[in-house]
Design a protein around this motif. Structure first.
Motif, mmCIF file in Angstrom:
data_model
loop_
_atom_site.group_PDB
_atom_site.id
_atom_site.type_symbol
_atom_site.label_atom_id
_atom_site.label_comp_id
_atom_site.label_asym_id
_atom_site.label_seq_id
_atom_site.Cartn_x
_atom_site.Cartn_y
_atom_site.Cartn_z
ATOM 1 N N MET A 1 0.809 -1.195 0.000
ATOM 2 C CA MET A 1 0.000 0.000 0.000
ATOM 3 C C MET A 1 0.856 1.264 0.000
ATOM 4 N N LEU A 2 1.876 1.276 0.795
ATOM 5 C CA LEU A 2 2.736 2.457 0.882
ATOM 6 C C LEU A 2 4.048 2.258 0.133
ATOM 7 N N ASP A 3 3.997 1.520 -0.971
ATOM 8 C CA ASP A 3 5.206 1.290 -1.769
ATOM 9 C C ASP A 3 5.790 2.596 -2.294
ATOM 10 N N PHE A 4 4.928 3.540 -2.637
ATOM 11 C CA PHE A 4 5.410 4.824 -3.144
ATOM 12 C C PHE A 4 6.220 5.559 -2.082
ATOM 13 N N TYR A 5 5.854 5.379 -0.796
ATOM 14 C CA TYR A 5 6.576 6.073 0.258
ATOM 15 C C TYR A 5 7.918 5.406 0.543
ATOM 16 N N SER A 6 7.965 4.098 0.482
ATOM 17 C CA SER A 6 9.258 3.429 0.653
ATOM 18 C C SER A 6 10.167 3.745 -0.523
ATOM 19 N N CYS A 7 9.577 3.902 -1.702
ATOM 20 C CA CYS A 7 10.343 4.290 -2.893
ATOM 21 C C CYS A 7 10.934 5.682 -2.715
ATOM 22 N N PHE A 8 10.189 6.578 -2.040
ATOM 23 C CA PHE A 8 10.679 7.932 -1.744
ATOM 24 C C PHE A 8 11.993 7.867 -0.968
ATOM 25 N N VAL A 27 3.416 11.397 -1.745
ATOM 26 C CA VAL A 27 4.543 11.570 -0.818
ATOM 27 C C VAL A 27 4.399 12.880 -0.054
ATOM 28 N N ILE A 28 4.011 13.948 -0.753
ATOM 29 C CA ILE A 28 3.825 15.245 -0.092
ATOM 30 C C ILE A 28 2.748 15.139 0.982
ATOM 31 N N LEU A 29 1.643 14.465 0.675
ATOM 32 C CA LEU A 29 0.557 14.303 1.647
ATOM 33 C C LEU A 29 1.006 13.496 2.863
ATOM 34 N N VAL A 30 1.675 12.382 2.628
ATOM 35 C CA VAL A 30 2.133 11.546 3.741
ATOM 36 C C VAL A 30 3.147 12.313 4.597
ATOM 37 N N ALA A 32 3.339 15.553 4.985
ATOM 38 C CA ALA A 32 2.625 16.607 5.714
ATOM 39 C C ALA A 32 1.905 16.030 6.936
ATOM 40 N N VAL A 33 1.222 14.904 6.750
ATOM 41 C CA VAL A 33 0.515 14.278 7.870
ATOM 42 C C VAL A 33 1.502 13.781 8.915
ATOM 43 N N LEU A 34 2.543 13.096 8.465
ATOM 44 C CA LEU A 34 3.551 12.584 9.386
ATOM 45 C C LEU A 34 4.259 13.715 10.121
ATOM 46 N N GLY A 35 4.567 14.780 9.413
ATOM 47 C CA GLY A 35 5.189 15.941 10.045
ATOM 48 C C GLY A 35 4.275 16.580 11.075
ATOM 49 N N GLY A 36 2.989 16.678 10.767
ATOM 50 C CA GLY A 36 2.031 17.235 11.726
ATOM 51 C C GLY A 36 1.932 16.400 12.987
ATOM 52 N N VAL A 37 1.893 15.093 12.817
ATOM 53 C CA VAL A 37 1.821 14.197 13.977
ATOM 54 C C VAL A 37 3.101 14.295 14.800
ATOM 55 N N LEU A 38 4.248 14.248 14.129
ATOM 56 C CA LEU A 38 5.523 14.314 14.854
ATOM 57 C C LEU A 38 5.712 15.653 15.564
ATOM 58 N N SER A 39 5.211 16.738 14.986
ATOM 59 C CA SER A 39 5.358 18.044 15.632
ATOM 60 C C SER A 39 4.536 18.112 16.916
#
Length: 100
Positions: A1-8, A27-30, A32-39
């Protein structure tokens, strides 16, 4: 499912080739969401994440620009205040051009 993100991350230092529009924006969306959660969790972890994304983010940006049929120096168009950022956004939203 997240192959595009591992490819990043796997192609993090690969400035050659192309990236399709949908893969770029996923990738930009993931990020942004991951950055928001981590912040919200921890500022040092968020800053580490941002630092780690600099080179892979630049690589995917250049591959996306190349996918629109333009050369990599178009990345510098964003240095022009306001208009440059909008122009780069227009380039990133443009459809892919067939490879020669």
């Amino acid at each position: 499912m997240l192959d595009f993100y591992s490819c990043f991350w796997q192609k993090g230092f690969d400035f050659e080739g192309r990236t399709k529009r949908i893969d770029y924006w996923k990738v930009i969306l993931v990020n942004a969401v991951l950055g928001g959660v981590l912040s919200q969790i921890s500022n040092p972890i968020y800053l580490l994440f941002l630092f780690a994304c600099i080179i892979p983010g630049l690589a995917i940006l250049i591959r996306r620009i190349r996918d629109t049929g333009r050369q990599w120096p178009w990345v510098f168009i964003s240095l022009i205040p306001v208009i440059g950022t909008l122009w780069l956004l227009w380039i990133l939203l443009s459809p892919s051009v067939d490879a020669d």
